[in-house]
Scaffold this motif. Structure first.
Motif, PDB file in Angstrom:
ATOM      1  N   CYS A 177      60.015  35.302  88.933  1.00  0.00           N
ATOM      2  CA  CYS A 177      60.935  34.269  89.402  1.00  0.00           C
ATOM      3  C   CYS A 177      61.583  33.592  88.201  1.00  0.00           C
ATOM      4  O   CYS A 177      60.901  33.018  87.362  1.00  0.00           O
ATOM      5  CB  CYS A 177      60.130  33.249  90.214  1.00  0.00           C
ATOM      6  SG  CYS A 177      61.005  32.678  91.626  1.00  0.00           S
ATOM      7  N   GLY A 178      62.887  33.680  88.113  1.00  0.00           N
ATOM      8  CA  GLY A 178      63.562  33.086  86.965  1.00  0.00           C
ATOM      9  C   GLY A 178      63.654  34.055  85.801  1.00  0.00           C
ATOM     10  O   GLY A 178      64.089  33.695  84.715  1.00  0.00           O
ATOM     11  N   LEU A 179      63.211  35.300  85.986  1.00  0.00           N
ATOM     12  CA  LEU A 179      63.292  36.281  84.897  1.00  0.00           C
ATOM     13  C   LEU A 179      64.144  37.485  85.256  1.00  0.00           C
ATOM     14  O   LEU A 179      64.742  38.113  84.398  1.00  0.00           O
ATOM     15  CB  LEU A 179      61.890  36.769  84.523  1.00  0.00           C
ATOM     16  CG  LEU A 179      61.104  35.890  83.548  1.00  0.00           C
ATOM     17  CD1 LEU A 179      59.734  36.484  83.309  1.00  0.00           C
ATOM     18  CD2 LEU A 179      61.843  35.759  82.217  1.00  0.00           C
ATOM     19  N   ILE A 180      64.157  37.835  86.554  1.00  0.00           N
ATOM     20  CA  ILE A 180      64.929  39.017  86.937  1.00  0.00           C
ATOM     21  C   ILE A 180      66.052  38.634  87.889  1.00  0.00           C
ATOM     22  O   ILE A 180      66.048  37.537  88.449  1.00  0.00           O
ATOM     23  CB  ILE A 180      64.036  40.087  87.617  1.00  0.00           C
ATOM     24  CG1 ILE A 180      63.459  39.550  88.933  1.00  0.00           C
ATOM     25  CG2 ILE A 180      62.923  40.538  86.687  1.00  0.00           C
ATOM     26  CD1 ILE A 180      62.858  40.629  89.801  1.00  0.00           C
ATOM     27  N   ASN A 181      66.976  39.548  88.052  1.00  0.00           N
ATOM     28  CA  ASN A 181      68.031  39.343  89.027  1.00  0.00           C
ATOM     29  C   ASN A 181      67.480  39.759  90.399  1.00  0.00           C
ATOM     30  O   ASN A 181      67.196  40.931  90.621  1.00  0.00           O
ATOM     31  CB  ASN A 181      69.240  40.197  88.646  1.00  0.00           C
ATOM     32  CG  ASN A 181      70.359  40.126  89.665  1.00  0.00           C
ATOM     33  OD1 ASN A 181      70.201  39.479  90.721  1.00  0.00           O
ATOM     34  ND2 ASN A 181      71.468  40.762  89.376  1.00  0.00           N
TER      35      ASN A 181
ATOM     36  N   ASP B 252      66.010  45.820  88.345  1.00  0.00           N
ATOM     37  CA  ASP B 252      65.352  44.759  87.580  1.00  0.00           C
ATOM     38  C   ASP B 252      63.890  44.647  87.998  1.00  0.00           C
ATOM     39  O   ASP B 252      63.005  44.495  87.169  1.00  0.00           O
ATOM     40  CB  ASP B 252      66.043  43.405  87.830  1.00  0.00           C
ATOM     41  CG  ASP B 252      67.080  43.090  86.762  1.00  0.00           C
ATOM     42  OD1 ASP B 252      67.600  44.048  86.164  1.00  0.00           O
ATOM     43  OD2 ASP B 252      67.351  41.887  86.529  1.00  0.00           O
ATOM     44  N   TYR B 253      63.652  44.720  89.309  1.00  0.00           N
ATOM     45  CA  TYR B 253      62.285  44.577  89.810  1.00  0.00           C
ATOM     46  C   TYR B 253      61.429  45.753  89.352  1.00  0.00           C
ATOM     47  O   TYR B 253      60.299  45.583  88.902  1.00  0.00           O
ATOM     48  CB  TYR B 253      62.282  44.477  91.345  1.00  0.00           C
ATOM     49  CG  TYR B 253      60.897  44.317  91.938  1.00  0.00           C
ATOM     50  CD1 TYR B 253      60.177  43.142  91.749  1.00  0.00           C
ATOM     51  CD2 TYR B 253      60.297  45.347  92.649  1.00  0.00           C
ATOM     52  CE1 TYR B 253      58.892  42.991  92.266  1.00  0.00           C
ATOM     53  CE2 TYR B 253      59.018  45.201  93.178  1.00  0.00           C
ATOM     54  CZ  TYR B 253      58.326  44.026  92.987  1.00  0.00           C
ATOM     55  OH  TYR B 253      57.060  43.881  93.496  1.00  0.00           O
ATOM     56  N   VAL B 254      61.983  46.951  89.411  1.00  0.00           N
ATOM     57  CA  VAL B 254      61.238  48.131  88.986  1.00  0.00           C
ATOM     58  C   VAL B 254      60.952  48.067  87.485  1.00  0.00           C
ATOM     59  O   VAL B 254      59.850  48.391  87.032  1.00  0.00           O
ATOM     60  CB  VAL B 254      62.000  49.427  89.372  1.00  0.00           C
ATOM     61  CG1 VAL B 254      61.351  50.657  88.746  1.00  0.00           C
ATOM     62  CG2 VAL B 254      62.031  49.573  90.885  1.00  0.00           C
ATOM     63  N   HIS B 255      61.911  47.593  86.702  1.00  0.00           N
ATOM     64  CA  HIS B 255      61.692  47.441  85.254  1.00  0.00           C
ATOM     65  C   HIS B 255      60.543  46.495  84.961  1.00  0.00           C
ATOM     66  O   HIS B 255      59.874  46.606  83.948  1.00  0.00           O
ATOM     67  CB  HIS B 255      62.964  46.923  84.569  1.00  0.00           C
ATOM     68  CG  HIS B 255      63.989  47.993  84.404  1.00  0.00           C
ATOM     69  ND1 HIS B 255      65.289  47.725  84.062  1.00  0.00           N
ATOM     70  CD2 HIS B 255      63.904  49.326  84.544  1.00  0.00           C
ATOM     71  CE1 HIS B 255      65.963  48.856  84.016  1.00  0.00           C
ATOM     72  NE2 HIS B 255      65.142  49.843  84.303  1.00  0.00           N
TER      73      HIS B 255
ATOM     74  N   GLY C 280      57.696  46.716  89.014  1.00  0.00           N
ATOM     75  CA  GLY C 280      57.745  46.629  90.463  1.00  0.00           C
ATOM     76  C   GLY C 280      57.456  47.960  91.136  1.00  0.00           C
ATOM     77  O   GLY C 280      57.807  49.025  90.608  1.00  0.00           O
ATOM     78  N   TYR C 281      56.839  47.907  92.273  1.00  0.00           N
ATOM     79  CA  TYR C 281      56.478  49.049  93.119  1.00  0.00           C
ATOM     80  C   TYR C 281      55.454  49.991  92.472  1.00  0.00           C
ATOM     81  O   TYR C 281      55.149  51.042  93.019  1.00  0.00           O
ATOM     82  CB  TYR C 281      57.725  49.822  93.598  1.00  0.00           C
ATOM     83  CG  TYR C 281      58.544  49.021  94.589  1.00  0.00           C
ATOM     84  CD1 TYR C 281      58.023  48.725  95.856  1.00  0.00           C
ATOM     85  CD2 TYR C 281      59.802  48.523  94.265  1.00  0.00           C
ATOM     86  CE1 TYR C 281      58.754  47.965  96.769  1.00  0.00           C
ATOM     87  CE2 TYR C 281      60.537  47.760  95.177  1.00  0.00           C
ATOM     88  CZ  TYR C 281      60.015  47.490  96.414  1.00  0.00           C
ATOM     89  OH  TYR C 281      60.725  46.735  97.300  1.00  0.00           O
ATOM     90  N   ILE C 282      54.922  49.613  91.284  1.00  0.00           N
ATOM     91  CA  ILE C 282      53.875  50.437  90.669  1.00  0.00           C
ATOM     92  C   ILE C 282      52.592  50.319  91.480  1.00  0.00           C
ATOM     93  O   ILE C 282      51.910  51.310  91.751  1.00  0.00           O
ATOM     94  CB  ILE C 282      53.638  50.011  89.198  1.00  0.00           C
ATOM     95  CG1 ILE C 282      54.757  50.590  88.332  1.00  0.00           C
ATOM     96  CG2 ILE C 282      52.266  50.483  88.705  1.00  0.00           C
ATOM     97  CD1 ILE C 282      54.555  50.411  86.869  1.00  0.00           C
ATOM     98  N   ALA C 283      52.276  49.071  91.887  1.00  0.00           N
ATOM     99  CA  ALA C 283      51.056  48.856  92.663  1.00  0.00           C
ATOM    100  C   ALA C 283      51.112  49.678  93.955  1.00  0.00           C
ATOM    101  O   ALA C 283      50.124  50.303  94.345  1.00  0.00           O
ATOM    102  CB  ALA C 283      50.879  47.373  92.974  1.00  0.00           C
ATOM    103  N   LEU C 284      52.282  49.700  94.580  1.00  0.00           N
ATOM    104  CA  LEU C 284      52.431  50.460  95.822  1.00  0.00           C
ATOM    105  C   LEU C 284      52.205  51.950  95.560  1.00  0.00           C
ATOM    106  O   LEU C 284      51.437  52.617  96.265  1.00  0.00           O
ATOM    107  CB  LEU C 284      53.825  50.233  96.427  1.00  0.00           C
ATOM    108  CG  LEU C 284      54.179  51.131  97.602  1.00  0.00           C
ATOM    109  CD1 LEU C 284      53.312  50.821  98.809  1.00  0.00           C
ATOM    110  CD2 LEU C 284      55.650  51.009  97.969  1.00  0.00           C
ATOM    111  N   ALA C 285      52.875  52.461  94.518  1.00  0.00           N
ATOM    112  CA  ALA C 285      52.790  53.901  94.231  1.00  0.00           C
ATOM    113  C   ALA C 285      51.345  54.302  93.936  1.00  0.00           C
ATOM    114  O   ALA C 285      50.847  55.293  94.481  1.00  0.00           O
ATOM    115  CB  ALA C 285      53.700  54.246  93.058  1.00  0.00           C
ATOM    116  N   THR C 286      50.653  53.546  93.091  1.00  0.00           N
ATOM    117  CA  THR C 286      49.275  53.930  92.757  1.00  0.00           C
ATOM    118  C   THR C 286      48.347  53.747  93.953  1.00  0.00           C
ATOM    119  O   THR C 286      47.412  54.528  94.131  1.00  0.00           O
ATOM    120  CB  THR C 286      48.736  53.115  91.561  1.00  0.00           C
ATOM    121  OG1 THR C 286      49.095  51.764  91.742  1.00  0.00           O
ATOM    122  CG2 THR C 286      49.291  53.605  90.245  1.00  0.00           C
ATOM    123  N   THR C 287      48.618  52.742  94.767  1.00  0.00           N
ATOM    124  CA  THR C 287      47.781  52.540  95.954  1.00  0.00           C
ATOM    125  C   THR C 287      47.899  53.724  96.900  1.00  0.00           C
ATOM    126  O   THR C 287      46.894  54.259  97.369  1.00  0.00           O
ATOM    127  CB  THR C 287      48.200  51.246  96.691  1.00  0.00           C
ATOM    128  OG1 THR C 287      48.058  50.158  95.792  1.00  0.00           O
ATOM    129  CG2 THR C 287      47.325  50.986  97.906  1.00  0.00           C
TER     130      THR C 287
END
Lengths: 149, 544
Positions: free
Chosen positions: B121-125, B131-134, B137-144
Motif C-alpha cells: 500500500c503506497g508502494l505499487i500502482n 506491479d503486484y506481480v513484481h 504477488g501471486y507467488i503464494a498462490l502458485a506455490t500453494t
C-alpha cells in the motif's frame, strides 16, 4: 429508455432487485423511487409490493420521497462529531435555509445526515452526490456549495 | 527501462479529497518541462498512511516524503529535489528534518509499524497487475496450488492462529474448516467489505491500495474451502474501491488467475463485486447474505451458520478484507513466522485507523499487543493544540471508551475485552480533554438508533430507550430509577439481541459508567464539567 427496459436485465438475476432499484433511482431526476417505480419492480420481479417497499425503505441510499438534484450527506458519526460535525450541519441548514431531510425550494439541494462515510482521515466530511468534501469548517462551506452553481 | 527516481503519489480516498489529482497533473507537467520523463517514473499509489498531512508523495530511493502539497509546491519539489538533488525542508513530513534523518523509515510513524497487509500500500500502482506481480504477488498462490492440498492450507491457517479481522476475532482456519466439510454445492466465499463501523476506513484503503492482495487471498481461500464462486460485497459509498476492484478482477481474469484451470491447475473460481445500498447492519454476515439475495438486510437466526446454510442456502464462508489480506503472507512465510508476530492469543498485526484529536490521523499497521500509548504518542504524534488526552474509543462505536489509566494495556483481542472494550474493526478514536463522555455516548447511541434494523425487540426498542436516558442525563434530569434501568436494559440487550449490533450497542454506555463514573455522577447532579451539555445548572458554553 423506458423504466421497464431499464430493469429488464436484472430480472432473473439472483439478487437483482437491489440493482433494479439502484438503476431506477439513478434515472429519476428527483433522485427517488416513485410509487410507480416500486409497482413496476413488484410486477416485473413477481414479488409482493410490500416486499419491494420493505427493501426500498430499509437502505439509506434509497429514498421514497422526491429529493433535489444534489444530495448533501453530512456525517454525524463520532469521528466527525469530535471535530465539529454539528457546526457543519448547523451552518449548512442555515446557508440553505432548510432543515435536515428537506429540499431547497429550487429543487437543487437536499440535506441529509448519514452514518460514517469511512473517510474519517479528512473529518469532518460530507458527501454531495458521489463527491466527498473533507476537512470542512463552517466558513469553507460557501466555497464548496459554490462548486454546484 | 531504468529510472533513477520513483515518485509515488498517494491516490487513496483521503488524499483524493485533498486534491491529489492536481498534484499528479502538476508533477507530470513539471517532469515534461524539465525533461525528466526518461529518468523519473511517476507512480500513482494507494494510501501512504499519513492522511492528515495529505496530499503527499514519496521520492525513492531516498525515501523522502513531502506532505501538505499544493500544485506550486510540486514545481519546487521537481526543480529542487528531482532536478538538482536538494531537499525541500519546508515540505518534509512532520518529524523529518534535514539533519537528523529525512528518510521515511526513520520517522516513528513508519519505523514502529509492521506491514504485512499494507506491505504494498503506497508502494505499487494498484491498477497494475504487473506491479503486484513484481512485488512477489501471486507467488503464494502458485506455490500453494503446487505444493499443498486444501487441508494443508487449512492446517497452516489454523496453526498460524489468524483470527477474523472484522471485529469478532473468530479463528479463520476453523471457519474455513467448517465450510470445507459442509455438504452442499456450490460453495461460496464472500469477502466482507461492507465497512460501516464509525472511524474505520482500513478496508477501503486496502481495497484501493492493493486489490490484488485481496484477490490472491480469496483464490487461496476458495481452494482451501472448495468454493467456486466469490463475491466481494463493498459498501455503495466506496466508489473508488469498487472501481479498482473491478479493474483488478478483469486483469486477473485476463491472466488466467480467475476462471477455470487457474494457473494450470484444476481450480475453478471466479469473483464478482456486489455494491451495498447503505446499511450498517449488513456488515453482520447473515444480514450481508440477505442483502446479496436482494432482501432487506436483516440478520438471520443462528444456527444454521453460513458455513452450513449461507448464500442461497449453500455452504458459505464470509471473511473480512483484512483477514483475506493476511493469507498470502502466511502461506508464503509459514505459520511459525506469523505466530512470532503479535501476542500468543492474538498473533500477527492489526491495521488501525487513527481518528479524532490526534496529530497523525491516518492508516497504520502494528503488531498485536502494542500499547495504546505507543500508538497515540509515538506513531500518532500525540494530541494537537497543546491539549491533553482524555479518552480513546477502540473498536469503533460498538467499543468502549478507555481512560488515561488504560494507556499501557496491550492492544489485542483479549486484553481489550478484559477492559470492557474491544479491538473490533481497528478504529481508534482519540479525544482530548475538551470532550464530554455523556455528549459522546449520546452521539454513539444516536448512531445505533439510526442503524438498528428493527427486526428484534431488544435492539429496536432498547437503542432509543438507552438514548433517551442518556439524553435526560445530559440535561441533568435523570433519576435514580433511570440509572438502574440503564444498567438493566444494557444487560438485557447484551444477552438477548439477535445480532452483534444490539449486543454491543450498550458497550460504550457501560464503559462510560465504569471508567468515567465521576463525570456521569456530575451530570446526574446537573453539572457538565466540560460544558458540552445543556445541563440543569449550566448552559452549553462551547458551540459544539
Amino acid at each position: 429508455m423506458t423504466q421497464s427496459m431499464l430493469i429488464q436485465r436484472f430480472i432473473g438475476e439472483p439478487g437483482g432487485l437491489l440493482k433494479a432499484l439502484h438503476a431506477l433511482q439513478n434515472s429519476n431526476t428527483n433522485n427517488f423511487l416513485s410509487p410507480q417505480d416500486l409497482e413496476l419492480v413488484s410486477g416485473a420481479f413477481g414479488v409482493p409490493l410490500a416486499k419491494v417497499w420493505g427493501v426500498a425503505t430499509f437502505y439509506s441510499l434509497y429514498s421514497t420521497i422526491p429529493r433535489g438534484r444534489y444530495i448533501i450527506r453530512v456525517c454525524e458519526s463520532a469521528p466527525c462529531h469530535v471535530v465539529g460535525a454539528h457546526n457543519i450541519l448547523t451552518a449548512l441548514a442555515k446557508n440553505l435555509n432548510i432543515c435536515t431531510g428537506e429540499t431547497t425550494a429550487d429543487g437543487k439541494f437536499t440535506l441529509e445526515v448519514t452514518s460514517c462515510l469511512g473517510i474519517c482521515g479528512v473529518a469532518p466530511a460530507i458527501m454531495i452526490n458521489d463527491t466527498v468534501h473533507g476537512n470542512l469548517t463552517p466558513e469553507s462551506l460557501a466555497s464548496v456549495l459554490a462548486l454546484y452553481n | 527501462m531504468f529510472y533513477r527516481s520513483h515518485v509515488l503519489v498517494c491516490t487513496g480516498s483521503n488524499c483524493n479529497i485533498k486534491g491529489c489529482q492536481g498534484i499528479t497533473e502538476a508533477l507530470r507537467r513539471e517532469l515534461t518541462r524539465l525533461s525528466l520523463e526518461q529518468e523519473v517514473r511517476l507512480v500513482e499509489t494507494g494510501c501512504l498512511g499519513l492522511c492528515e498531512h495529505g496530499p503527499a508523495l514519496v521520492v525513492y530511493p531516498e525515501g523522502v516524503m513531502y506532505v501538505r502539497l499544493t500544485a506550486a509546491d510540486v514545481a519546487e519539489v521537481a526543480e529542487e529535489h528531482l532536478l538538482k538533488g536538494r531537499l525541500v525542508p519546508r515540505l518534509l513530513q512532520p518529524t523529518a528534518t534535514v539533519d537528523s534523518g529525512y528518510s521515511l523509515n526513520m520517522s516513528p510513524f513508519f519505523s514502529k509499524q509492521k506491514r504485512i497487509v499494507l506491505k504494498n500500500c503506497g508502494l505499487i500502482n494498484p491498477d497494475s497487475i504487473e506491479d503486484y506481480v513484481h512485488a512477489d504477488g501471486y507467488i503464494a498462490l502458485a506455490t500453494t496450488l503446487d505444493t499443498k492440498t486444501p487441508t494443508d492450507v487449512i492446517d497452516v491457517i489454523k496453526k498460524s492462529g489468524l483470527r477474523g479481522r472484522g471485529g469478532a476475532g473468530f479463528p479463520a482456519g476453523r471457519k474455513w474448516e467448517f465450510t470445507r466439510w459442509a455438504t452442499g454445492s456450490p460453495k461460496y466465499l464472500i469477502c466482507n467489505a461492507d465497512e460501516g463501523e464509525p472511524g474505520t476506513f482500513k478496508d477501503r484503503l486496502i481495497l484501493e491500495g492493493d486489490p490484488h492482495l485481496i484477490l490472491e487471498g480469496m483464490i487461496i481461500a476458495a481452494y482451501a474451502i472448495g468454493a467456486t464462486k466469490g463475491i466481494i460485497y463493498i459498501r455503495g459509498e466506496y466508489d473508488l474501491s469498487i472501481r479498482r476492484m473491478e479493474h483488478a478482477i478483469a486483469e486477473a481474469r485476463k491472466l488466467g488467475l480467475l476462471g477455470q484451470n487457474i494457473l494450470g491447475s484444476e481450480l475453478e473460481f471466479d469473483v464478482e463485486v456486489c455494491a451495498g445500498a447503505g446499511a450498517y447492519v449488513c456488515g453482520e454476515e447473515t444480514a450481508l447474505i440477505e442483502s446479496i439475495e436482494g432482501n432487506r438486510g436483516e440478520p438471520r437466526f443462528k444456527p444454521p451458520y453460513p458455513a452450513q446454510q449461507g448464500l442461497w442456502g449453500k455452504p458459505t464462508c464470509v471473511n473480512n478484507v483484512e483477514t483475506l489480506a493476511n493469507i498470502p503472507a502466511i502461506l508464503q512465510h509459514g505459520a511459525e513466522w506469523y505466530q512470532q508476530i503479535g501476542t500468543a492469543n492474538s498473533p500477527g498485526t492489526k491495521v488501525f485507523t487513527l481518528t479524532g484529536n490526534i496529530i497523525n490521523s491516518g492508516l497504520i499497521e502494528v503488531p498485536m499487543g502494542i500499547t495504546l500509548r505507543e500508538v497515540i504518542y509515538e506513531i500518532g504524534g500525540g494530541i494537537p493544540e497543546g491539549r491533553s488526552f482524555k479518552m480513546a474509543q477502540t473498536g469503533g462505536t460498538s467499543g468502549g471508551c478507555l481512560a488515561e489509566e488504560h494507556l499501557d494495556i496491550p492492544m489485542d483481542y483479549d486484553s481489550l475485552a478484559g477492559h470492557g472494550s474491544s479491538l473490533g474493526s481497528g478504529a481508534l478514536l482519540v479525544m482530548d480533554d475538551s470532550h464530554c463522555i455523556i455528549d459522546l455516548t449520546k452521539c454513539f447511541l444516536k448512531f445505533f438508533v439510526h442503524e438498528s434494523c428493527g427486526q428484534c425487540t431488544p435492539c429496536r426498542e432498547g437503542t432509543p430507550a438507552l438514548y433517551s436516558i442518556i439524553d435526560k442525563l445530559s440535561r441533568g434530569l435523570a433519576t435514580e430509577s433511570d440509572m438502574r434501568l440503564l444498567k438493566r436494559l444494557s444487560r438485557t440487550m447484551q444477552s438477548s439481541s439477535l445480532c452483534a449490533l444490539g449486543q454491543t450497542a450498550p458497550v460504550p454506555v457501560l464503559s462510560a459508567l465504569v471508567h468515567f463514573n465521576e463525570e456521569v455522577e456530575a451530570h446526574f447532579k446537573g453539572d457538565c464539567p466540560t460544558c458540552k451539555c445543556h445541563t440543569a445548572r449550566g448552559g452549553r458554553q462551547s458551540a459544539n
